[in-house]
Motif scaffolding. Sequence first.
Motif, mmCIF file in Angstrom:
data_model
loop_
_atom_site.group_PDB
_atom_site.id
_atom_site.type_symbol
_atom_site.label_atom_id
_atom_site.label_comp_id
_atom_site.label_asym_id
_atom_site.label_seq_id
_atom_site.Cartn_x
_atom_site.Cartn_y
_atom_site.Cartn_z
ATOM 1 N N HIS A 19 0.768 -1.278 -0.057
ATOM 2 C CA HIS A 19 0.050 -0.005 0.000
ATOM 3 C C HIS A 19 0.597 1.203 -0.014
ATOM 4 N N ASP A 20 2.289 1.093 -0.397
ATOM 5 C CA ASP A 20 3.328 2.436 -0.359
ATOM 6 C C ASP A 20 2.634 3.426 -1.072
ATOM 7 N N ARG A 21 2.917 4.630 -0.679
ATOM 8 C CA ARG A 21 2.879 5.957 -1.436
ATOM 9 C C ARG A 21 4.389 5.999 -1.612
ATOM 10 N N GLU B 189 -2.919 -0.764 -5.531
ATOM 11 C CA GLU B 189 -2.738 -0.244 -4.011
ATOM 12 C C GLU B 189 -1.872 0.974 -3.685
ATOM 13 N N SER B 190 -0.606 0.745 -4.728
ATOM 14 C CA SER B 190 0.398 1.614 -4.283
ATOM 15 C C SER B 190 0.175 2.758 -5.160
ATOM 16 N N GLU B 191 0.764 3.859 -4.681
ATOM 17 C CA GLU B 191 0.579 5.235 -5.512
ATOM 18 C C GLU B 191 2.090 5.798 -5.773
ATOM 19 N N LEU C 257 4.345 9.046 -6.719
ATOM 20 C CA LEU C 257 4.277 10.514 -6.786
ATOM 21 C C LEU C 257 5.824 11.161 -7.122
ATOM 22 N N ASP D 188 2.947 12.841 1.991
ATOM 23 C CA ASP D 188 2.588 11.836 2.924
ATOM 24 C C ASP D 188 3.088 10.544 2.171
ATOM 25 N N ALA D 189 4.362 10.690 1.872
ATOM 26 C CA ALA D 189 5.152 9.269 1.321
ATOM 27 C C ALA D 189 5.544 8.422 2.474
ATOM 28 N N ASP D 190 5.325 7.193 2.102
ATOM 29 C CA ASP D 190 5.950 6.020 2.845
ATOM 30 C C ASP D 190 7.372 5.575 2.641
#
Length: 306
Positions: free
Chosen positions: A49-51, A78-80, A82, A159-161
């Motif tokens: 689920h990482d951003r 689910e990942s995004e 950026l 708001d990144a992981d």
Amino acid sequence: MSVKCSKCEKSAVYLRRYTNERLCVSCLLECTLDRVRRTINKYDMLKRHDRIAVAISGGKDSAALLDILVRIEDAYSESEILPFTIDEGIMGYRDEALKAAKKLVGLHGLDLHIWSFNELFGKTLDEIVKNRSDTSFGACSYCGVFRRKAMNDAAIALDADVVATGHIMDDEAQTILMNIMRGDTRRITRGNRFRANPVDGFIPRIKPLMGISQRDVIAYTHYMHLPYHDVPCPYAEEAYRSEVRIFLNKMEYRHPGTFLAILSSGDVISKSLLTRPSDSTFRKCDKCGSPTPRNVCKACSLLEEL
Ligand SMILES: [Zn+2]
Ligand SMILES: [Zn+2]
């Protein structure tokens, strides 16, 4: 007569010397994705689920990074992803690269987030270098300190992981060897610590391309028709690194696989060091709140001096 691909019946376009494979365009794409996927899994770089904040310079390494991550992460809806760029504020340097970066990001239907040193620190790198009192501290050293902070601040704002950077095998081999040659062995653990030992306030940085070489990236960006703009930075590269780079390139050419061997030595060293207790503890910078082993972080103390 054309040379056949090592994996299929098509004509080869690229010889990957360190694996001694001749690859056609489609096998070059598949093999590259496969190597990057294996690197990501080996070091547990990404979670479902990482951003993922992706650092884009406009040059070819980050062009390949974004393209490869988009293809790999398409499998994980689910990942995004950026993409972001840090503009250091070097006159005439970043402009063309920024255009290429915007084009690249647009091709993937994404937006590019841009942060500048000027917005973040109130000074461009050109101004920082012009105003420094200690000229033994080179432009690259200033840039390195401020870029690290800028990237972390950008990742927090997004708001990144995790932050992905375009460091390749060549860069990693240079860094490991430089650390050894300077007696700074403990630093090697920072290179591939990734998410194993998180520090509160630091967004973990990953290097998904550390298993592929500069030659691989050149072939990949060429055959995948990726837009990029590489210009040498007008501030001279750190002299020590360029000596190491020239030496290592010669060794890799004469003994293909040298880079990979240095990387695996780096893994062994860092594994054995990480089982020992860390000698640095982090607290929050008095000025900006970033994690630092000092009272005031390196970026804030440099800004104070200027
Ligand atoms: Zn093939
Ligand atoms: Zn600070």
